[in-house]
Write an enzyme that holds these catalytic residues in place. Structure first.
Site, PDB file in Angstrom:
ATOM      1  N   GLU A 187       0.826  -1.210   0.000  1.00 47.86           N
ATOM      2  CA  GLU A 187       0.000   0.000   0.000  1.00 47.86           C
ATOM      3  C   GLU A 187       0.855   1.252   0.000  1.00 47.86           C
ATOM      4  O   GLU A 187       0.508   2.258  -0.640  1.00 47.86           O
ATOM      5  CB  GLU A 187      -0.937  -0.004   1.225  1.00 47.86           C
ATOM      6  CG  GLU A 187      -1.943   1.125   1.247  1.00 47.86           C
ATOM      7  CD  GLU A 187      -1.441   2.398   1.900  1.00 47.86           C
ATOM      8  OE1 GLU A 187      -2.096   3.440   1.719  1.00 47.86           O
ATOM      9  OE2 GLU A 187      -0.388   2.370   2.580  1.00 47.86           O
ATOM     10  N   HIS A 196       4.408   7.444   9.570  1.00 48.91           N
ATOM     11  CA  HIS A 196       5.567   7.476   8.661  1.00 48.91           C
ATOM     12  C   HIS A 196       6.837   8.013   9.320  1.00 48.91           C
ATOM     13  O   HIS A 196       7.738   8.494   8.624  1.00 48.91           O
ATOM     14  CB  HIS A 196       5.261   8.307   7.408  1.00 48.91           C
ATOM     15  CG  HIS A 196       4.281   7.680   6.466  1.00 48.91           C
ATOM     16  ND1 HIS A 196       4.102   8.126   5.173  1.00 48.91           N
ATOM     17  CD2 HIS A 196       3.417   6.647   6.623  1.00 48.91           C
ATOM     18  CE1 HIS A 196       3.165   7.401   4.576  1.00 48.91           C
ATOM     19  NE2 HIS A 196       2.744   6.495   5.443  1.00 48.91           N
TER      20      HIS A 196
END
Length: 520
Positions: free
Chosen positions: A384, A483
């Site tokens: 993804e 992230h």
């Protein structure tokens, strides 16, 4: 009726026998009148019924529903099972154990890595242990690896002799490398694309461009983290191309997120054919402000070294695990999360939590010995983060089956407290879900929200009209860690993970056992 009134007036002028005779006559005529009316109504009704039976097959193959009739979507037994699922989810530590293993035992799971391969093997084995039918569906994925990433300001206004200033940064996913010795260049700081375009080419050519576009912490603090992210992330994806078009030698962006601890935030960037590929990195918010401050005072020069590599594609897989439906096994309800993660942290909230919640749905259904009418399919998607190869491959392999994909879920927003369900479906589906929302309201998750988009991996099915859902989560803090190196297991509150598991399991089992099809 006129004759009856005449009898009544004459009655007062007659003797008793005569009056009795008159009353008898009145009753006789009244009876005959009522009998006539009843017979007439019966005859008309019979005629209309016969006529209707004759013409109905030609008029419509489906009898018209009563205007007051409301289709039953969830049987009483199903609603009772949903309450059981909710309580079982709140008492289970299965999901937390799964995300703990993915994050701590296996670690970062960037596609192409040995950790990603190990995660595929682990989830498949766990689903087999629950008695699911498990398939590994092949996906070829990109293999990008991070190398050295350093930067320092070597010249700036007010500099003390013989000193530099360190800049904390990380390469963006897919970035090309600098030369081994790095790049030495002046910096140009802009707020947005419009300011960059306003500059003459000679002001940009050969320089390092910094997009200092801030993540909007105010709207994130109001519960709109996704909107804040969407406004800023375009600079990560499109900034390097915009800078390269004006001759920049490298591109930096201000990290996309709300962290205040000098933490860089990675993520995929994009290149365009025909436009030079230039090295790209994200600097921390603090260092973006530092560069902007100094560049406004005068010449500010940087030495930048990035050495990532893009290696040949690697074979990986989506993990597909089915609990077959008892009545409609060909109809599928998907619960899912993505198994890959970025490499800076350990991928706990993005998206080990989503995979664990999907796995928990299967675990709870087995634990409670429930028999879904439709197949519940757990999917752990691969890739993804930097290509969506897994979802694209699934769409290619299963597009002909989308008509039988009854509903789809993806959980990819972390593990903070859910306040309800996001629905990508026709407005009437929101009304249909009200009994489900009532059950979820017991844990403060009873809000229903119609959304334009649910999840990246299920987007092909969304576009095909398949109803989609996901937990609507508290997003105030998610982008502080997303992230970044701070995406680690300690960011997950076990109780809130259980609540997310309850929302997904209850919603998935509700549609798997619905008495009617959801409108598309």
């Amino acid at each position: 009726m006129a004759g009856s009134l005449d009898f009544a007036r004459d009655d007062e002028r007659l003797d008793l026998p005569s009056r009795q005779l008159a009353r008898n006559s009145e009753m006789f005529f009244a009876f005959r009148y009522r009998a006539f009316i009843v017979g007439l109504v019966a005859t008309i009704t019979a005629t209309l019924t016969a006529f209707g039976q004759t013409v109905r097959p030609e008029a419509s193959s489906t009898p018209a529903a009563s205007p007051s009739a409301t289709p039953i979507f969830f049987a009483d037994q199903t609603l009772a099972d949903l309450k059981q699922l909710r309580q079982a989810a709140l008492a289970s530590d299965y999901a937390f154990k799964q995300v703990a293993h993915l994050a701590n035992n296996i670690g970062p799971r960037l596609t192409g890595s040995v950790q990603a391969a190990k995660a595929v093997e682990y989830v498949a084995d766990e689903m087999k242990a629950l008695g699911c039918d498990v398939q590994l569906e092949k996906v070829m994925v990109p293999h990008w690896v991070r190398g050295v990433e350093t930067a320092e300001l070597t010249q700036f206004p007010g500099q003390a002799a013989g000193t530099t200033q360190k800049i904390v940064l990380c390469a963006l996913g897919g970035s090309v490398s600098t030369p081994p010795e790095g790049i030495n260049a002046d910096t140009v700081c802009v707020r947005d694309f419009e300011e960059l375009k306003s500059l003459p080419r000679e002001k940009v050519n050969g320089k390092i461009v910094l997009f200092n576009h801030s993540f909007d912490k105010k709207i994130a603090a109001q519960g709109h983290g996704g909107e804040a992210y969407g406004q800023a992330v375009v600079y990560r994806s499109d900034g390097p191309v915009a800078a390269a078009k004006l001759g920049a030698t490298a591109c930096l962006i201000r990290s996309v997120g709300g962290a205040d601890y000098r933490i860089p935030h990675t993520g995929q960037t994009n290149y365009e054919d025909g436009i030079p590929k230039i090295p790209a990195a994200a600097v921390t918010a603090e260092d973006a402000d530092l560069i902007a401050y100094l560049a406004a005072q005068g010449e500010t020069r940087m030495h930048l070294v990035l050495t990532p590599q893009t290696l040949p594609d690697v074979e990986s897989a989506n993990v597909i695990a089915d609990i077959k439906g008892s009545e409609h096994p060909e109809q599928v309800v998907i619960v899912s999360g993505h198994l890959d993660s970025w490499d800076l942290g350990t991928g706990a909230i993005d998206d080990g939590a989503g995979v664990a919640v999907a796995m928990e749905t299967a675990h709870l259904v087995r634990q409670l010995h429930l028999k879904p009418k439709r197949t519940i399919r757990v999917i752990a998607w691969m890739n993804e983060e930097n290509g969506s190869r897994g979802s694209k491959q699934y769409a290619k392999d299963h597009a002909s089956e989308f008509a039988n994909h009854f509903a789809v879920n993806e959980t990819d927003g972390g593990a903070d407290h859910p306040i309800g369900l996001n629905l990508k479906a026709k407005p009437e589906v929101k009304k249909i879900f009200e009994p489900v929302a009532k059950i979820l309201q017991e844990i403060g998750a009873g809000t229903l929200n119609l959304s334009e988009h649910i999840g990246a991996d299920i987007e092909p099915m969304e576009k095909a009209g398949v109803p989609a859902f996901s937990p609507m989560q508290d997003s105030r803090f998610y982008f502080n860690y997303h992230h970044t190196p701070a995406d680690t297991l300690d960011k997950i509150v076990p109780r809130e993970l259980q609540e997310n598991a309850a929302v997904v399991a209850v919603a998935a089992y509700a549609v798997a056992n619905a008495e009617q099809s959801l409108p598309r």
